[in-house]
Design a protein around this motif. Sequence first.
Motif, PDB file in Angstrom:
ATOM      1  N   ALA A 148       0.860  -1.188   0.000  1.00  0.00           N
ATOM      2  CA  ALA A 148       0.000   0.000   0.000  1.00  0.00           C
ATOM      3  C   ALA A 148       0.889   1.228   0.000  1.00  0.00           C
ATOM      4  O   ALA A 148       1.978   1.221   0.572  1.00  0.00           O
ATOM      5  N   ILE A 149       0.416   2.273  -0.660  1.00  0.00           N
ATOM      6  CA  ILE A 149       1.152   3.539  -0.719  1.00  0.00           C
ATOM      7  C   ILE A 149       0.415   4.544   0.148  1.00  0.00           C
ATOM      8  O   ILE A 149      -0.775   4.809  -0.041  1.00  0.00           O
ATOM      9  N   LEU A 150       1.119   5.084   1.110  1.00  0.00           N
ATOM     10  CA  LEU A 150       0.523   6.058   2.022  1.00  0.00           C
ATOM     11  C   LEU A 150       1.107   7.437   1.781  1.00  0.00           C
ATOM     12  O   LEU A 150       2.274   7.561   1.418  1.00  0.00           O
ATOM     13  N   PRO A 151       0.294   8.494   1.927  1.00  0.00           N
ATOM     14  CA  PRO A 151      -1.028   8.501   2.567  1.00  0.00           C
ATOM     15  C   PRO A 151      -2.210   8.248   1.628  1.00  0.00           C
ATOM     16  O   PRO A 151      -3.349   8.237   2.074  1.00  0.00           O
ATOM     17  N   SER A 152      -1.975   8.023   0.337  1.00  0.00           N
ATOM     18  CA  SER A 152      -3.101   7.908  -0.594  1.00  0.00           C
ATOM     19  C   SER A 152      -3.941   6.656  -0.336  1.00  0.00           C
ATOM     20  O   SER A 152      -5.158   6.661  -0.546  1.00  0.00           O
ATOM     21  N   GLY A 153      -3.287   5.561   0.059  1.00  0.00           N
ATOM     22  CA  GLY A 153      -4.007   4.316   0.295  1.00  0.00           C
ATOM     23  C   GLY A 153      -4.101   3.423  -0.926  1.00  0.00           C
ATOM     24  O   GLY A 153      -4.649   2.317  -0.851  1.00  0.00           O
ATOM     25  N   PHE A 154      -3.578   3.850  -2.068  1.00  0.00           N
ATOM     26  CA  PHE A 154      -3.595   3.007  -3.264  1.00  0.00           C
ATOM     27  C   PHE A 154      -2.764   1.745  -3.042  1.00  0.00           C
ATOM     28  O   PHE A 154      -1.792   1.757  -2.278  1.00  0.00           O
ATOM     29  N   THR A 155      -3.124   0.678  -3.719  1.00  0.00           N
ATOM     30  CA  THR A 155      -2.403  -0.582  -3.580  1.00  0.00           C
ATOM     31  C   THR A 155      -1.835  -1.031  -4.918  1.00  0.00           C
ATOM     32  O   THR A 155      -2.319  -0.648  -5.981  1.00  0.00           O
ATOM     33  N   SER A 156      -0.810  -1.847  -4.845  1.00  0.00           N
ATOM     34  CA  SER A 156      -0.186  -2.388  -6.046  1.00  0.00           C
ATOM     35  C   SER A 156       0.672  -3.584  -5.634  1.00  0.00           C
ATOM     36  O   SER A 156       0.628  -4.015  -4.472  1.00  0.00           O
ATOM     37  N   MET A 197       2.896   9.229   8.571  1.00  0.00           N
ATOM     38  CA  MET A 197       2.815   7.781   8.750  1.00  0.00           C
ATOM     39  C   MET A 197       3.736   7.415   9.901  1.00  0.00           C
ATOM     40  O   MET A 197       4.963   7.393   9.747  1.00  0.00           O
ATOM     41  N   ILE A 198       3.155   7.161  11.072  1.00  0.00           N
ATOM     42  CA  ILE A 198       3.960   7.057  12.287  1.00  0.00           C
ATOM     43  C   ILE A 198       3.782   5.702  12.989  1.00  0.00           C
ATOM     44  O   ILE A 198       2.752   5.054  12.892  1.00  0.00           O
ATOM     45  N   ASP A 199       4.830   5.311  13.713  1.00  0.00           N
ATOM     46  CA  ASP A 199       4.786   4.208  14.668  1.00  0.00           C
ATOM     47  C   ASP A 199       5.307   4.763  15.987  1.00  0.00           C
ATOM     48  O   ASP A 199       5.958   5.823  16.021  1.00  0.00           O
ATOM     49  N   SER A 200       5.055   4.054  17.068  1.00  0.00           N
ATOM     50  CA  SER A 200       5.631   4.479  18.339  1.00  0.00           C
ATOM     51  C   SER A 200       7.138   4.226  18.296  1.00  0.00           C
ATOM     52  O   SER A 200       7.611   3.291  17.634  1.00  0.00           O
ATOM     53  N   TYR A 201       7.885   5.059  18.996  1.00  0.00           N
ATOM     54  CA  TYR A 201       9.341   4.946  18.992  1.00  0.00           C
ATOM     55  C   TYR A 201       9.789   3.589  19.538  1.00  0.00           C
ATOM     56  O   TYR A 201      10.773   3.027  19.080  1.00  0.00           O
ATOM     57  N   ARG A 202       9.062   3.063  20.508  1.00  0.00           N
ATOM     58  CA  ARG A 202       9.440   1.778  21.108  1.00  0.00           C
ATOM     59  C   ARG A 202       9.268   0.627  20.125  1.00  0.00           C
ATOM     60  O   ARG A 202       9.947  -0.391  20.230  1.00  0.00           O
ATOM     61  N   ASP A 203       8.368   0.799  19.155  1.00  0.00           N
ATOM     62  CA  ASP A 203       8.167  -0.235  18.140  1.00  0.00           C
ATOM     63  C   ASP A 203       9.111  -0.072  16.962  1.00  0.00           C
ATOM     64  O   ASP A 203       9.526  -1.057  16.345  1.00  0.00           O
ATOM     65  N   ASN A 204       9.452   1.189  16.647  1.00  0.00           N
ATOM     66  CA  ASN A 204      10.229   1.443  15.441  1.00  0.00           C
ATOM     67  C   ASN A 204      10.965   2.775  15.579  1.00  0.00           C
ATOM     68  O   ASN A 204      10.355   3.839  15.523  1.00  0.00           O
ATOM     69  N   ARG A 205      12.269   2.699  15.770  1.00  0.00           N
ATOM     70  CA  ARG A 205      13.058   3.930  15.963  1.00  0.00           C
ATOM     71  C   ARG A 205      12.969   4.862  14.755  1.00  0.00           C
ATOM     72  O   ARG A 205      12.895   6.073  14.907  1.00  0.00           O
ATOM     73  N   SER A 206      12.998   4.285  13.555  1.00  0.00           N
ATOM     74  CA  SER A 206      13.050   5.113  12.346  1.00  0.00           C
ATOM     75  C   SER A 206      11.767   5.904  12.128  1.00  0.00           C
ATOM     76  O   SER A 206      11.799   7.108  11.860  1.00  0.00           O
ATOM     77  N   THR A 207      10.617   5.238  12.212  1.00  0.00           N
ATOM     78  CA  THR A 207       9.343   5.915  11.962  1.00  0.00           C
ATOM     79  C   THR A 207       8.727   6.472  13.242  1.00  0.00           C
ATOM     80  O   THR A 207       7.650   7.044  13.200  1.00  0.00           O
ATOM     81  N   GLY A 208       9.436   6.308  14.372  1.00  0.00           N
ATOM     82  CA  GLY A 208       8.942   6.821  15.637  1.00  0.00           C
ATOM     83  C   GLY A 208       9.703   8.021  16.147  1.00  0.00           C
ATOM     84  O   GLY A 208       9.472   8.480  17.274  1.00  0.00           O
ATOM     85  N   SER A 209      10.600   8.567  15.332  1.00  0.00           N
ATOM     86  CA  SER A 209      11.396   9.716  15.761  1.00  0.00           C
ATOM     87  C   SER A 209      11.167  10.913  14.853  1.00  0.00           C
ATOM     88  O   SER A 209      10.912  10.764  13.655  1.00  0.00           O
ATOM     89  N   ILE A 210      11.261  12.099  15.435  1.00  0.00           N
ATOM     90  CA  ILE A 210      11.090  13.347  14.674  1.00  0.00           C
ATOM     91  C   ILE A 210      12.099  14.379  15.167  1.00  0.00           C
ATOM     92  O   ILE A 210      12.646  14.260  16.269  1.00  0.00           O
ATOM     93  N   ILE A 211      12.349  15.381  14.348  1.00  0.00           N
ATOM     94  CA  ILE A 211      13.064  16.566  14.812  1.00  0.00           C
ATOM     95  C   ILE A 211      12.276  17.802  14.372  1.00  0.00           C
ATOM     96  O   ILE A 211      11.541  17.763  13.376  1.00  0.00           O
TER      97      ILE A 211
END
Length: 418
Positions: free
Chosen positions: A261-269, A388-402
């Motif tokens: 799935a492609i986010l945020p559009s939600g299209f699939t392929s 498109m976020i995850d919690s930091y404890r689950d995923n450092r890459s998608t759970g961190s921001i600056i």
Amino acid sequence: MKIDKNQLLRFTTAGSVDDGKSTLIGRLLYDSKSIFEDQLAAVKNSSKQKGIEGVDLAMFTDGLKDEREQGITIDVAYRYFTTPKRKFIIADTPGHIQYTRNMVTGASTANAAVVLIDARHGVIEQTKRHTFIASLLNIPHIIVCVNKMDLVSYSEETFNSIVEQFEEFSSKLLIKDVRYIPISALDGDNVVNRSENMTWFQGSPMLHELETLHISSDINKIDARFPVQTVLRPQRKGFEDYRGYAGRIASGIYRVNEEVAILPSGFTSKIKTINVGETEVEEAFAPMSVAITLEDDVDISRGDMIVKKNNQPKLSQEFDVMLCWLNNAPLKSRTKYTIMHTSNEQKAVIKEVVYKVDVNTFKRNEEDKDLTMNDIARVKLKTSHRLMIDSYRDNRSTGSIILVDESTKETVAAGMIV
């Protein structure tokens, strides 16, 4: 357990002022024979000029002139060394409370934290602060080194008492693995070589622990996240219809013919091809840099994310973050910042400071809403578009921001999504 000799371990050192962090790292480098001859000669010469017999081990990390003149470590000092079993990057962080932001910076990518405790003083506020930050950053391994055991007559009773003190407060934190080692950094006991003065200690020296820590599981292998950095449209013969999406896999595994799935559009392929450089592969995983093509012509741009159809991150414009304020200037209400999350950049505002954390006592202050340098707080963020976020404890890459100041372009804060 088989150790990959090319595997890189990042670890941070932390402790109170004068607990011996720089001496410990110097001893580690010196006894593991990781010092070049010219470096050793320069430090010997500098030690002699300071009236010190032999080698001042701390000078191997206190590389800045100002640090040497003041006799303290004032910033994060990075050092690199290799043993026959593993490669290492050390982040030596200062112990003062006014440098909390330095520890957050130095520890943000660490696989392990070495926390030093002076055997004469036991667990103090700085110990709690550094352990709390290590827990907040989800560092999986903590090695507690009780240093200066030579000054307490190598007492097993003193060591056991400090272990009990540490476990009493650390049990309240989310820490996966804690190990305890009694050491004397100055004399080298239990740093690289086993101590002859503490035969009662049956554990391994510090270097052996670092060489054998299991770190392969630190990257999330389950949740597939591929932030698109750029769209490839090569203008050359044979590639007229090529449209690839390039970036670095943040987590998980991608395979040809899998539904995505492609986010945020939600299209699939479905994934048509995966390329690593010029080589076409059947699967790729984090942290590989790849180019992916899809079977369908989908509108995708930088900042979008390709994920598994049945395993998607949360799409949200408002979310809570544990934020460390890094900037000299305090937070200004209703100020717009640029938020950087994976390859996505947007506008954001801090809607609310929920509470600040006293990093010495772990207590929450819900009354004080001001954020100044080194403060750590839970805040509510609102972005201009969904992330498109995850919690930091689950995923450092998608759970961190600056957060970046729009006018000065300075990084003002770093955060972990709750």
